[in-house]
Design a protein around this motif. Structure first.
Motif, mmCIF file in Angstrom:
data_model
loop_
_atom_site.group_PDB
_atom_site.id
_atom_site.type_symbol
_atom_site.label_atom_id
_atom_site.label_comp_id
_atom_site.label_asym_id
_atom_site.label_seq_id
_atom_site.Cartn_x
_atom_site.Cartn_y
_atom_site.Cartn_z
ATOM 1 N N VAL A 59 1.056 -1.271 0.103
ATOM 2 C CA VAL A 59 -0.439 -0.353 0.074
ATOM 3 C C VAL A 59 0.708 1.282 0.157
ATOM 4 N N TRP A 60 0.862 2.222 -0.728
ATOM 5 C CA TRP A 60 1.462 3.214 -0.675
ATOM 6 C C TRP A 60 0.370 4.566 -0.898
ATOM 7 N N GLU A 61 1.055 5.699 -0.283
ATOM 8 C CA GLU A 61 -0.143 6.590 -0.684
ATOM 9 C C GLU A 61 0.702 8.103 -0.618
ATOM 10 N N GLY A 62 0.054 8.805 -0.889
ATOM 11 C CA GLY A 62 0.348 10.298 -1.299
ATOM 12 C C GLY A 62 -0.660 10.641 -2.448
ATOM 13 N N LYS A 63 -0.858 12.200 -3.042
ATOM 14 C CA LYS A 63 -1.831 13.061 -3.351
ATOM 15 C C LYS A 63 -1.434 12.102 -4.320
ATOM 16 N N ASN A 64 -2.726 12.194 -5.114
ATOM 17 C CA ASN A 64 -2.793 11.666 -6.626
ATOM 18 C C ASN A 64 -2.062 10.452 -6.662
ATOM 19 N N VAL A 65 -1.934 9.136 -6.075
ATOM 20 C CA VAL A 65 -0.754 8.886 -6.371
ATOM 21 C C VAL A 65 -1.501 7.089 -6.563
ATOM 22 N N VAL A 66 -3.526 7.010 -6.909
ATOM 23 C CA VAL A 66 -3.319 6.203 -7.626
ATOM 24 C C VAL A 66 -2.781 6.382 -8.861
ATOM 25 N N ALA A 67 -3.095 7.796 -10.031
ATOM 26 C CA ALA A 67 -2.886 7.732 -10.796
ATOM 27 C C ALA A 67 -1.603 8.237 -10.892
ATOM 28 N N GLY A 71 0.649 6.068 -9.897
ATOM 29 C CA GLY A 71 1.038 5.077 -9.385
ATOM 30 C C GLY A 71 1.137 4.802 -10.893
ATOM 31 N N ARG A 72 -0.326 4.812 -11.846
ATOM 32 C CA ARG A 72 -0.808 3.852 -12.842
ATOM 33 C C ARG A 72 0.784 4.659 -13.679
ATOM 34 N N LYS A 73 0.811 6.486 -13.576
ATOM 35 C CA LYS A 73 1.500 6.767 -14.246
ATOM 36 C C LYS A 73 3.141 6.095 -14.964
ATOM 37 N N ILE A 74 3.707 5.814 -13.363
ATOM 38 C CA ILE A 74 5.193 5.324 -12.786
ATOM 39 C C ILE A 74 5.288 3.564 -13.510
ATOM 40 N N ILE A 75 3.833 3.262 -13.372
ATOM 41 C CA ILE A 75 3.801 1.561 -13.676
ATOM 42 C C ILE A 75 4.354 1.712 -15.480
ATOM 43 N N GLY A 76 3.011 2.747 -16.183
ATOM 44 C CA GLY A 76 3.180 2.543 -17.365
ATOM 45 C C GLY A 76 1.886 1.891 -18.579
ATOM 46 N N ALA A 77 1.850 1.727 -19.647
ATOM 47 C CA ALA A 77 0.639 1.033 -20.305
ATOM 48 C C ALA A 77 0.457 -0.550 -19.833
ATOM 49 N N THR A 78 -0.563 -1.401 -20.228
ATOM 50 C CA THR A 78 -0.903 -2.733 -19.903
ATOM 51 C C THR A 78 -0.315 -2.976 -20.577
ATOM 52 N N ASN A 79 0.278 -2.905 -21.904
ATOM 53 C CA ASN A 79 0.858 -3.512 -23.050
ATOM 54 C C ASN A 79 2.147 -2.666 -22.685
ATOM 55 N N PRO A 80 3.650 -3.998 -22.703
ATOM 56 C CA PRO A 80 4.984 -3.077 -22.480
ATOM 57 C C PRO A 80 5.431 -2.457 -24.011
#
Ligand code: GTP
Ligand code: MG
Length: 148
Positions: free
Chosen positions: A74-82, A84-93
């Motif tokens: 579990v990670w916490e912070g301002k706008n961490v959901v969106a 976090g998804r940007k840091i992870i990148g698109a579903t298909n590498p």
């Protein structure tokens, strides 16, 4: 503050990417509020991905998630959901931007190293599923140097 559920999938654990992924979220300025290394059983993996149960790749996805231990966080912070998804990148590498976790470390959609909640609502559901006993309540002394 907002929280998200992040899971390093079995390929990320096997490939030794745990430290690098944790470091990426830490250095961004998010706070780690819960973490465990866990092997999940099939019904639990099916529950986690229940929204995808009608998809043709569902069986393979469940097999993948139960194929080895995962790191649930579990990670916490301002706008961490969106963010976090940007840091992870698109579903298909193949479509993930360079510099994202999947863009840097993955090739196949079915071996894309990491999961991140796709909305605040899913994050709440997933955190309740993976951390039924709750998470750790603490605040970094660096807080005022990261958040206004
Ligand atoms: P998660 O963070 O893991 O939830 O990925 P996502 O939100 O980027 O994508 P989604 O929730 O739609 O899919 C969940 C996971 O199923 C993906 O991360 C992939 O591992 C897998 N997946 C999604 N679409 C496909 C597909 O078309 N083929 C295969 N083989 N796997 C897929
Ligand atoms: Mg998803």
């Amino acid at each position: 503050m907002e929280q998200t559920f992040i899971m390093i999938k079995p390929d990320g654990v096997q490939r030794g990417l745990v430290g690098e992924i944790i470091s990426t979220f830490e250095k961004k300025g998010f706070y780690l509020k819960g973490m465990k290394l866990i092997s999940v059983e099939r019904p639990f993996a099916e529950k986690h991905y229940e929204d995808l149960s009608s998809k043709p790749f569902f069986e393979g996805l469940v097999e993948y998630i139960i194929s080895g231990p995962v790191v649930a966080m579990v990670w916490e912070g301002k706008n961490v959901v969106a963010t976090g998804r940007k840091i992870i990148g698109a579903t298909n590498p193949s479509a993930s931007d360079p510099g994202t976790i999947r863009g840097s470390f993955a090739v196949e959609i079915g071996r894309n190293v990491i999961h991140g909640s796709d909305s605040v609502e899913s994050a709440k559901k997933e955190i309740a599923l993976w951390f039924p006993d709750g998470t750790v309540n603490w605040q970094s002394s660096l807080h005022p140097w990261i958040f206004e």
